[in-house]
Design a protein around this motif. Structure first.
Motif: not given
Length: 207
Positions: A36, A38, A58, A173
């Motif tokens: 992930w 962000a 995200v 996540w």
């Protein structure tokens, strides 16, 4: 389009769409698809522990360990330095959660949209768009962005794990703290409409 190199393995692209009142973002990473990424503005007025209260997009690939990974982007809010969790008894939400989870399942929340995505040869590219202003459904979770005003943005990367039973997808996540060396950082007082090389602490993408 502007491109900054925030880490050896991660570039972030953006352009301001004044007609739509939106920010277009591109995440270019030499990282596995089960990662992930962000990026977003910190809480206005915050000068330390910048992730708490941040409003981030995200992005990543769900099911990357399976045969058919699917790209996603999620407009998200960070209340604490923890993976997203929902209390089964009280319904209380905490951690790094998407806005739909914060809104207790209302799909009206969350203004980010996926535009395109690709994952091949050990790299990923995900393009998304988010409003510069606030939507009526995200007043509690979003921060407005003025592209001409210095704003501190935070970024982070981490692995996508297994979604725990009874928890939202965002609970998969995992923490960024255990991988990649430099796996988080900030761009302080960033002006989105100014060239990167004219701003302190900002590195333009290398050829």
């Amino acid at each position: 389009e502007t491109c900054v190199q925030v880490a050896d393995a991660l570039r972030i692209h953006w352009s301001v769409d004044t007609k739509q009142g939106a920010l277009r973002l591109g995440f270019e990473a030499a990282l596995p698809p089960d990662t992930w990424i962000a990026f977003g503005p910190s809480k206005p007025g915050t000068t330390a522990r910048l992730m708490g209260g941040a409003d981030v997009i995200v992005a990543g690939f769900k099911g990357a360990r399976d045969s058919g990974p699917t790209a996603f982007v999620a407009d998200s809010f960070i209340s604490s330095y923890a993976s997203c969790s929902v209390d089964a008894e009280t319904g209380g939400v905490d951690g790094v959660c998407d806005d739909i989870t914060w809104a207790h399942g209302s799909t009206l929340a969350g203004g980010a949209q996926l535009l395109s995505a690709d994952s091949s040869d050990g790299s990923v590219f995900i393009e998304a768009i988010r409003p510069l202003g606030l939507t009526p459904y995200d007043l509690e979770f979003d921060h407005p962005i003025n592209p001409d005003v210095p704003t501190t943005f935070i970024w982070a990367v981490g692995r996508i794990g297994t979604q725990p039973d009874g928890q939202p997808e965002a609970a998969a996540w995992r923490s960024h703290a255990l991988l990649y060396g430099k796996s988080y950082g900030e761009l302080r007082d960033l002006i989105l409409t100014s060239p990167p090389d004219t701003q302190a602490g900002v590195t333009a993408c290398r050829p």
